[in-house]
Design a protein around this motif. Structure first.
Motif, mmCIF file in Angstrom:
data_model
loop_
_atom_site.group_PDB
_atom_site.id
_atom_site.type_symbol
_atom_site.label_atom_id
_atom_site.label_comp_id
_atom_site.label_asym_id
_atom_site.label_seq_id
_atom_site.Cartn_x
_atom_site.Cartn_y
_atom_site.Cartn_z
ATOM 1 N N LEU A 209 -1.954 2.133 6.728
ATOM 2 C CA LEU A 209 -1.882 3.588 6.665
ATOM 3 C C LEU A 209 -2.750 4.157 5.547
ATOM 4 C CD1 LEU A 209 1.941 4.217 7.134
ATOM 5 C CD2 LEU A 209 0.139 4.523 8.827
ATOM 6 N N ILE A 210 -3.478 5.218 5.864
ATOM 7 C CA ILE A 210 -4.313 5.893 4.874
ATOM 8 C C ILE A 210 -3.466 6.408 3.718
ATOM 9 C CG2 ILE A 210 -5.739 7.940 4.477
ATOM 10 C CD1 ILE A 210 -6.930 7.550 7.242
ATOM 11 N N ALA A 211 -2.304 6.998 4.042
ATOM 12 C CA ALA A 211 -1.453 7.566 2.988
ATOM 13 C C ALA A 211 -1.020 6.495 1.999
ATOM 14 C CB ALA A 211 -0.234 8.236 3.614
ATOM 15 N N LEU A 212 -0.686 5.325 2.503
ATOM 16 C CA LEU A 212 -0.265 4.237 1.623
ATOM 17 C C LEU A 212 -1.422 3.791 0.732
ATOM 18 C CD1 LEU A 212 1.628 2.022 0.648
ATOM 19 C CD2 LEU A 212 0.974 0.683 2.640
ATOM 20 N N MET A 213 -2.612 3.673 1.301
ATOM 21 C CA MET A 213 -3.768 3.259 0.510
ATOM 22 C C MET A 213 -4.061 4.271 -0.593
ATOM 23 S SD MET A 213 -6.353 1.626 3.348
ATOM 24 C CE MET A 213 -6.191 2.818 4.666
ATOM 25 N N ARG A 214 -4.058 5.528 -0.237
ATOM 26 C CA ARG A 214 -4.321 6.577 -1.225
ATOM 27 C C ARG A 214 -3.271 6.567 -2.334
ATOM 28 N NH1 ARG A 214 -3.880 12.552 1.002
ATOM 29 N NH2 ARG A 214 -1.734 11.830 1.110
ATOM 30 N N ASP A 215 -2.023 6.341 -1.920
ATOM 31 C CA ASP A 215 -0.913 6.301 -2.865
ATOM 32 C C ASP A 215 -1.097 5.158 -3.871
ATOM 33 O OD1 ASP A 215 1.816 6.982 -3.735
ATOM 34 O OD2 ASP A 215 2.353 5.054 -2.867
ATOM 35 N N GLN A 216 -1.467 4.002 -3.384
ATOM 36 C CA GLN A 216 -1.618 2.851 -4.276
ATOM 37 C C GLN A 216 -2.819 3.013 -5.205
ATOM 38 O OE1 GLN A 216 -0.534 -1.020 -3.653
ATOM 39 N NE2 GLN A 216 0.395 -0.774 -1.647
ATOM 40 N N ALA B 26 -5.523 -9.834 0.665
ATOM 41 C CA ALA B 26 -4.085 -9.564 0.702
ATOM 42 C C ALA B 26 -3.779 -8.719 1.934
ATOM 43 C CB ALA B 26 -3.637 -8.835 -0.566
ATOM 44 N N ILE B 27 -2.830 -9.156 2.736
ATOM 45 C CA ILE B 27 -2.503 -8.470 3.989
ATOM 46 C C ILE B 27 -1.079 -7.941 3.911
ATOM 47 C CG2 ILE B 27 -2.292 -8.725 6.488
ATOM 48 C CD1 ILE B 27 -4.341 -11.054 6.210
ATOM 49 N N ASP B 28 -0.969 -6.618 3.790
ATOM 50 C CA ASP B 28 0.349 -5.984 3.710
ATOM 51 C C ASP B 28 0.866 -5.717 5.123
ATOM 52 O OD1 ASP B 28 2.533 -5.044 2.395
ATOM 53 O OD2 ASP B 28 1.607 -3.193 1.677
ATOM 54 N N GLU B 29 2.188 -5.627 5.252
ATOM 55 C CA GLU B 29 2.827 -5.432 6.561
ATOM 56 C C GLU B 29 2.329 -6.496 7.545
ATOM 57 O OE1 GLU B 29 5.159 -3.351 6.532
ATOM 58 O OE2 GLU B 29 4.658 -1.896 4.972
ATOM 59 N N ALA B 30 2.348 -7.750 7.100
ATOM 60 C CA ALA B 30 1.730 -8.836 7.872
ATOM 61 C C ALA B 30 2.427 -9.098 9.204
ATOM 62 C CB ALA B 30 1.724 -10.117 7.037
ATOM 63 N N HIS B 31 3.669 -8.625 9.375
ATOM 64 C CA HIS B 31 4.348 -8.824 10.658
ATOM 65 C C HIS B 31 3.600 -8.136 11.803
ATOM 66 C CE1 HIS B 31 5.911 -5.008 9.042
ATOM 67 N NE2 HIS B 31 5.966 -4.634 10.299
ATOM 68 N N CYS B 32 2.722 -7.166 11.467
ATOM 69 C CA CYS B 32 1.972 -6.456 12.503
ATOM 70 C C CYS B 32 1.027 -7.380 13.265
ATOM 71 C CB CYS B 32 1.171 -5.312 11.888
ATOM 72 S SG CYS B 32 2.176 -3.966 11.225
ATOM 73 N N VAL B 33 0.734 -8.570 12.715
ATOM 74 C CA VAL B 33 -0.175 -9.488 13.383
ATOM 75 C C VAL B 33 0.498 -10.253 14.513
ATOM 76 C CG1 VAL B 33 0.216 -11.596 12.027
ATOM 77 C CG2 VAL B 33 -2.076 -11.099 12.901
ATOM 78 N N SER B 34 1.841 -10.259 14.512
ATOM 79 C CA SER B 34 2.563 -11.127 15.436
ATOM 80 C C SER B 34 3.037 -10.393 16.677
ATOM 81 C CB SER B 34 3.779 -11.758 14.743
ATOM 82 O OG SER B 34 4.550 -12.483 15.668
ATOM 83 N N LEU C 205 -9.486 -3.229 -3.545
ATOM 84 C CA LEU C 205 -10.039 -2.370 -2.503
ATOM 85 C C LEU C 205 -9.066 -2.332 -1.338
ATOM 86 C CD1 LEU C 205 -12.387 -0.713 -1.240
ATOM 87 C CD2 LEU C 205 -13.205 -2.880 -0.270
ATOM 88 N N PHE C 206 -8.594 -1.138 -0.994
ATOM 89 C CA PHE C 206 -7.639 -0.957 0.099
ATOM 90 C C PHE C 206 -8.383 -0.476 1.342
ATOM 91 C CE2 PHE C 206 -5.295 -0.602 -3.796
ATOM 92 C CZ PHE C 206 -4.093 -1.234 -3.537
ATOM 93 N N VAL C 207 -8.220 -1.200 2.450
ATOM 94 C CA VAL C 207 -8.881 -0.847 3.702
ATOM 95 C C VAL C 207 -7.915 -1.048 4.862
ATOM 96 C CG1 VAL C 207 -11.219 -1.377 2.922
ATOM 97 C CG2 VAL C 207 -9.818 -3.174 3.931
ATOM 98 N N SER C 208 -8.181 -0.343 5.957
ATOM 99 C CA SER C 208 -7.372 -0.520 7.162
ATOM 100 C C SER C 208 -7.985 -1.619 8.016
ATOM 101 C CB SER C 208 -7.323 0.780 7.965
ATOM 102 O OG SER C 208 -8.599 1.056 8.515
ATOM 103 N N PRO C 209 -7.193 -2.253 8.893
ATOM 104 C CA PRO C 209 -7.764 -3.277 9.774
ATOM 105 C C PRO C 209 -8.819 -2.701 10.712
ATOM 106 C CG PRO C 209 -5.494 -2.768 10.396
ATOM 107 C CD PRO C 209 -5.750 -2.129 9.077
ATOM 108 N N GLU C 210 -8.670 -1.433 11.102
ATOM 109 C CA GLU C 210 -9.657 -0.800 11.974
ATOM 110 C C GLU C 210 -11.007 -0.667 11.256
ATOM 111 O OE1 GLU C 210 -5.582 0.735 13.109
ATOM 112 O OE2 GLU C 210 -6.703 0.470 11.241
ATOM 113 N N ALA D 48 7.256 7.372 13.318
ATOM 114 C CA ALA D 48 5.862 7.557 12.904
ATOM 115 C C ALA D 48 5.768 7.703 11.390
ATOM 116 C CB ALA D 48 5.280 8.799 13.573
ATOM 117 N N PHE D 49 6.894 7.978 10.744
ATOM 118 C CA PHE D 49 6.915 8.172 9.293
ATOM 119 C C PHE D 49 7.570 6.987 8.605
ATOM 120 C CE2 PHE D 49 8.971 9.573 5.376
ATOM 121 C CZ PHE D 49 7.948 10.265 4.752
ATOM 122 N N GLY D 50 6.958 6.530 7.540
ATOM 123 C CA GLY D 50 7.693 5.616 6.677
ATOM 124 C C GLY D 50 7.024 4.319 6.331
ATOM 125 N N MET D 51 6.253 3.698 7.250
ATOM 126 C CA MET D 51 5.672 2.404 6.904
ATOM 127 C C MET D 51 4.793 2.550 5.666
ATOM 128 S SD MET D 51 3.196 -0.205 8.995
ATOM 129 C CE MET D 51 4.428 -0.782 10.133
#
Length: 601
Positions: free
Chosen positions: A67-74, A137-145, A112-117, A288-291
């Protein structure tokens, strides 16, 4: 020793004396150069497991985040503690992204924070391949499964990135992953088997409560009345419901904002910023909110509708109490939720194996809602942990018990069969209670043998029995289009006495916590003077955050303000000893907070 250097940096940069449980094991393995898959609960400080190694041993760490918001936040958080971080995303603007690329080439970025897209394009991958990336580093790694509850196909591309970067060290982190999901993550993201660290899923600061729906808006209003002035999230099952519920709460004087994927991006971003930067905001949202929402002082999470599964439930309630202070959760559920969630699964274009898995997950969620023993014990058991009763959840405090309900079940099941196996709960309750409604008379159901056999019980009690029979699989939906109930094989066995069934004993009213108890939870039992100082410090924090355009907790989290209110530091040296006051924040804000403490006394 690397871990000793990490502990020293933890104090100097972040102001904390020691690691949270589980962090030292993961950070130690990362600094030793191991590939790591870490499963740690929300609020346990997963991000520190890649932030601190980047600070300690230098080099560039690429953090993949959804998420862009999470990256900006960090990035903002890192800037506040003096760490060079940046993000590349579509929300930055071309000039900002060009400046970030320039800093990467110059070796000026640690994180450096980036999205998978964003990583799908060859240009960025080529740049990173020439930039001496130290780890991925891969955050929210469960998304790969594909077995995870939030599968995202774009995460499958990350193995290509790992290879393009020269099979650099990989650190994957998630809050929820069962054994099958962990195995899939390991296969997808790592060149060889990683070190797997599974930390306890227990969040003892979260108070767990479930209530069957009975005037849901009143139940939500009662819950929010105990949390006036606190930050919280209410999850609802549809976009329309978020809008209507937010409007209704606003009319009751609650600062409530709706959030869902149907809003334009600018509106979503603005509402998320208000929630992050201000106090006393309630977000009414779809999932849609929260991750990745990194707001530590969320004091409550309420589900207005049943979550889709235990993993989703656990991740969503985990957004409360990330600062370790007490937080409360409430989940409302009803028979319509059970039916809706089952229809959702059946309507998906997925394989049969995945459909069966999702039905099992939903059944586990329903079992948790209808549990009779310790709620936390049941939740942890789902994730493979054993524990004793917590003594703090709704069931431990208010109690619940199973009773033989075979006779009541037979009355309900008989009414279902005799009325044609196509009517819903309201009509069945009227038959059982002997209420000759217009529909009952028109269908001739006031002449049935079961008409009035349950007159001694109230409508709420019969609805509870019907809900539990549906949850137990004795009843099924008669029609996806029109609803209503029909018997299953299990229901027939109960009706004809071949099987018995035990259901939860029906209670008249749930146990309620007082408003004062909720206020005490927020201020961690402060005395009156300390609580007054805490609110004054909160107000100062809010002013600073508004002036700087950052989230309030980035100045100082509630936990730090509480310690200031308790200890009343009078000098910068004393302020330095407060948890959460690192060197940079001490220089930025120390004098202002000392002045406020002296002013309030």
């Amino acid at each position: 020793m690397p871990l000793a250097r990490a502990r020293a940096a933890l104090k100097q940069v972040f102001g904390y004396d020691d690691f949270r449980p589980g962090q030292d094991e993961v950070i130690g393995a990362v600094l030793a150069g191991e590939d790591v898959l870490a499963v740690m609960p929300t609020g346990s400080g997963k991000s520190m497991c890649y932030q601190l190694p980047a600070i300690v041993d230098g080099g560039l760490t690429v953090v993949v985040s959804p998420l862009i918001a999470l990256m900006r936040d960090q990035v903002q958080q890192m800037a506040h503690v003096g760490v060079a971080a940046a993000t590349l995303n579509s929300g930055n603007g071309d000039e900002a992204n060009r400046e970030t690329l320039k800093r990467i080439r110059a070796g000026e970025v640690s994180l450096l924070f980036v999205s998978p897209e964003r990583l799908a394009g060859d240009g960025l991958v080529s740049l990173l391949a020439s930039s001496a990336v130290k780890r991925l580093a891969i955050d929210e790694a469960h998304c790969v499964s594909q077995w995870g509850h939030d599968f995202r196909p774009e995460y499958r591309q990350l193995a290509r990135l790992r290879s393009a970067l020269g099979n650099v060290q990989v650190v994957a982190l998630t809050a929820t992953a069962d054994a099958a999901t962990r195995s899939d993550i390991a296969d997808q993201l790592f060149a060889s088997p990683p070190r797997i660290v599974v930390h306890s899923f227990d969040r003892p600061n979260l108070h767990l409560r479930f209530e069957a729906k009975d005037k849901p808006r009143s139940q939500i209003a009662d819950f929010l009345d105990r949390h006036r002035g606190s930050n919280g999230i209410i999850y609802a099952g549809s976009r329309d419901k978020t809008e209507k519920l937010a409007d209704w709460l606003t009319g009751r004087g609650v600062r409530a904002l709706a959030y869902h994927a149907g809003l334009d991006p600018a509106t979503r971003a603005a509402r998320q910023d208000v929630f992050l930067q201000e106090d006393g905001i309630v977000i009414v949202a779809t999932i849609a909110f929260g991750m990745g929402i990194n707001k530590p002082d969320v004091r409550f999470v309420c589900h207005a509708d049943l979550p889709s599964g235990v993993e989703a439930y656990y991740q969503e309630i985990g957004r409360a109490g990330r600062d370790g202070l007490p937080a409360e959760t409430l989940t409302l559920y009803g028979i319509e939720d059970f039916a809706f969630r089952r229809r959702q699964i059946d309507d998906k274009a997925i394989g049969e194996a995945q459909r069966k898995l999702e039905h099992r997950r939903l059944s586990a969620m329903i079992d948790l809602a209808e549990a009779v023993t310790c709620r936390r014990q049941a939740l942890l058991a789902y994730f493979g942990e054993t524990s004793g009763p917590c003594g703090a959840c709704d069931l431990c405090q208010g109690g619940a018990e199973l009773v033989d309900a075979s006779v009541d079940a037979q009355k309900v099941l008989s009414a279902v069969v005799r009325s044609g196996q196509r009517y819903g709960a309201g009509h069945l309750v009227d038959i059982l209670r002997g209420e000759a409604s217009e529909t009952v008379r028109r269908q001739g159901h006031d002449k049935l043998k079961t008409f009035g056999v349950g007159a001694a019980r109230g409508a709420h009690e019969w609805r509870t029995v019907i809900r539990q029979l549906f949850a137990a699989g004795a009843l099924a939906e008669a029609s996806q289009e029109h609803g209503g109930f029909c018997l299953t094989e299990s229901g027939e066995a109960i009706l004809f006495g071949r099987e018995t069934i035990a259901l939860r004993k029906i209670k008249a009213e749930p146990v309620r916590r007082s408003r004062s108890a909720a206020r005490e939870a927020r201020t961690d039992g402060l005395d009156e003077n300390a609580a007054s100082l805490f609110e004054a410090l909160r107000a100062l924090r809010r002013e600073i955050a508004r002036d700087e355009g950052v989230a309030a907790y980035m100045v100082f989290p509630d936990r730090t303000l509480i310690e200031m209110a308790e200890t009343r530091p009078a000098t910068l040296a004393e302020m330095r000893e407060v948890q959460g006051v690192g060197e940079r924040k001490l220089s930025l804000y120390g004098e202002a907070f000392l002045e406020k403490i002296a002013e309030v006394g």
